[in-house]
Scaffold this motif. Structure first.
Motif, PDB file in Angstrom:
ATOM      1  N   ARG A 278       9.234   4.671  59.361  1.00  0.00           N
ATOM      2  CA  ARG A 278       8.648   6.020  59.327  1.00  0.00           C
ATOM      3  C   ARG A 278       8.516   6.649  60.720  1.00  0.00           C
ATOM      4  N   TYR A 279       8.872   5.930  61.758  1.00  0.00           N
ATOM      5  CA  TYR A 279       8.621   6.395  63.135  1.00  0.00           C
ATOM      6  C   TYR A 279       9.925   6.437  63.920  1.00  0.00           C
ATOM      7  N   THR A 280      10.285   7.629  64.361  1.00  0.00           N
ATOM      8  CA  THR A 280      11.482   7.833  65.168  1.00  0.00           C
ATOM      9  C   THR A 280      11.073   8.312  66.555  1.00  0.00           C
ATOM     10  N   VAL A 281      11.516   7.604  67.583  1.00  0.00           N
ATOM     11  CA  VAL A 281      11.239   7.977  68.971  1.00  0.00           C
ATOM     12  C   VAL A 281      12.544   8.459  69.609  1.00  0.00           C
ATOM     13  N   VAL A 282      12.543   9.668  70.141  1.00  0.00           N
ATOM     14  CA  VAL A 282      13.729  10.210  70.809  1.00  0.00           C
ATOM     15  C   VAL A 282      13.301  10.845  72.134  1.00  0.00           C
ATOM     16  N   PRO A 283      14.094  10.694  73.191  1.00  0.00           N
ATOM     17  CA  PRO A 283      13.716  11.308  74.468  1.00  0.00           C
ATOM     18  C   PRO A 283      13.885  12.819  74.468  1.00  0.00           C
ATOM     19  N   TYR A 284      14.905  13.289  73.759  1.00  0.00           N
ATOM     20  CA  TYR A 284      15.214  14.720  73.783  1.00  0.00           C
ATOM     21  C   TYR A 284      15.796  15.117  72.439  1.00  0.00           C
ATOM     22  N   VAL A 285      15.516  16.330  72.006  1.00  0.00           N
ATOM     23  CA  VAL A 285      16.046  16.837  70.747  1.00  0.00           C
ATOM     24  C   VAL A 285      16.976  18.008  71.055  1.00  0.00           C
TER      25      VAL A 285
END
Length: 371
Positions: A248-255
């Protein structure tokens, strides 16, 4: 001859309006060139959009003592101004469109020296230093909020709103579900601290992540800052979660382009209150929980957030009151009331001007025809 030179950047809030205007200019067969910094966010995003780009030296307008001020004032600012003069002489624009920030100021000053008409655009509720200086030389000044007009000569001011990149209106919920492997039955919370991330928000969300994920799924845009190590720390927190919660948890540096999909899917946005994020949420009717960055000049992020809160489109949680427990309680309260979320989105949308890009293009055309 170039029709429009756009100058601005340093942050997404100063870059996105220029990109929206540049896109419309090119669609209408006008020519435009962007002058910006060598390393700011605009140096990446503008060329990616297919817009001709000229890089110059820039110096940041700091309001505190730092040795970097000496280098900027004695070297980078004069070098940037000379670079801007050379570029403008070569491009010969009909008008210069300044979107604010320290990147825009040398170009605006060079345009004034060369007697080129200048249109400024102010995105925030509290006008920035670069635009307040540049206003002395401007032919016209466009503002996002009527209240900002008081900082400028009234005869020069037009309320245009803040443009939204058109692609952000075309997001697909099904595409987001497929891309991020989301559960269609769970509400999505989108957390963002802006393009560079926000350490305080990152750390509090990391501490609160288990109770948050018990009631929602989270896409967390955290920035990429080696000095804070937030991304690695958050990825470590995710790795320690039970598999059912980790999904359920998505970590991204930039979108990037996927931001449209995220907005089309999110039930709630938890964010700083920079001009770009606030405008996107208002234009798209997104309910938001804002944690304004404290200490900015004029406390502009708090002013942005409170403006939306007064309209009923957001809840403001000051950073001084931001704890894991308080964040969890605030998010749970909002997600538990879908009718309130819907109403907040509708109220936020009232503050937006959907045709802001068209209004700015009309203002630019009027300005170069009057010159």
């Amino acid at each position: 001859m170039t029709d429009v030179v756009i100058a601005g950047g340093g942050t997404g809030g100063h870059t996105s309006p220029g990109l929206a205007v540049a896109t419309l200019l090119l669609q209408r067969s006008y020519s435009c060139v962007w002058i910006g910094s060598r390393s700011g966010i605009e140096a990446q995003r503008v060329p990616e959009s297919g817009i001709p780009y000229v890089a110059i030296s820039t110096g940041k307008l700091r309001r505190y003592w730092a040795w970097k001020n000496v280098t900027d004032l004695l070297v980078n600012v004069p070098s940037g101004a000379l670079g801007a003069v050379r570029a403008l002489r070569e491009l010969r624009p009909r008008v210069v469109f300044g979107t604010g920030g320290f990147v825009a100021l040398p170009v605006v000053l060079a345009a004034a020296l060369l007697r080129i008409p200048i249109v400024l655009h102010e995105q925030t509720a509290v006008p920035g230093l670069a635009n307040r200086i540049g206003a002395r030389f401007a032919s016209r000044i466009a503002v996002t909020f009527p209240g900002s007009a008081d900082a400028f000569p009234s005869a020069l001011v037009t309320v245009t709103g803040n443009p939204l990149r058109p692609e952000l209106r075309t997001g697909s919920r099904s595409s987001a579900i497929a891309r991020f492997q989301l559960d269609p039955a769970l509400p999505l919370v989108y957390v963002t601290g802006g393009a560079l991330g926000a350490q305080r928000i990152n750390r509090v969300v990391g501490d609160a992540i288990i109770p948050l994920l018990e009631h929602a799924q989270v896409i967390h845009q955290c920035g990429e800052n080696a000095a804070t190590g937030d991304r690695l720390w958050l990825e470590g927190r995710r790795a320690a979660l039970p598999p059912a919660l980790a999904r359920r948890y998505t970590v991204v540096p930039y979108v990037g382009a996927e931001l449209a999909e995220i907005y089309a899917t999110a039930a709630l946005v938890v964010a700083r209150a920079g001009a770009g994020t606030v405008n996107e949420c208002c234009q798209l009717g997104m309910p938001a929980l804002y944690v304004p960055l404290p200490g900015t000049r004029g406390d502009e992020q708090t002013a942005n957030a409170r403006l939306v809160e007064r309209a009923g489109g957001a809840v403001v949680l000051p950073q001084a009151m931001l704890t894991a427990d308080r964040l969890v309680r605030s998010v749970r309260t909002l997600l538990a009331d879908s009718a309130r979320l819907k109403q907040m989105g509708e109220q936020a949308r009232i503050l937006a001007i959907p045709d802001a890009t068209e209004r700015l293009l009309a203002l630019l055309a009027e300005t170069w025809l009057e010159a």
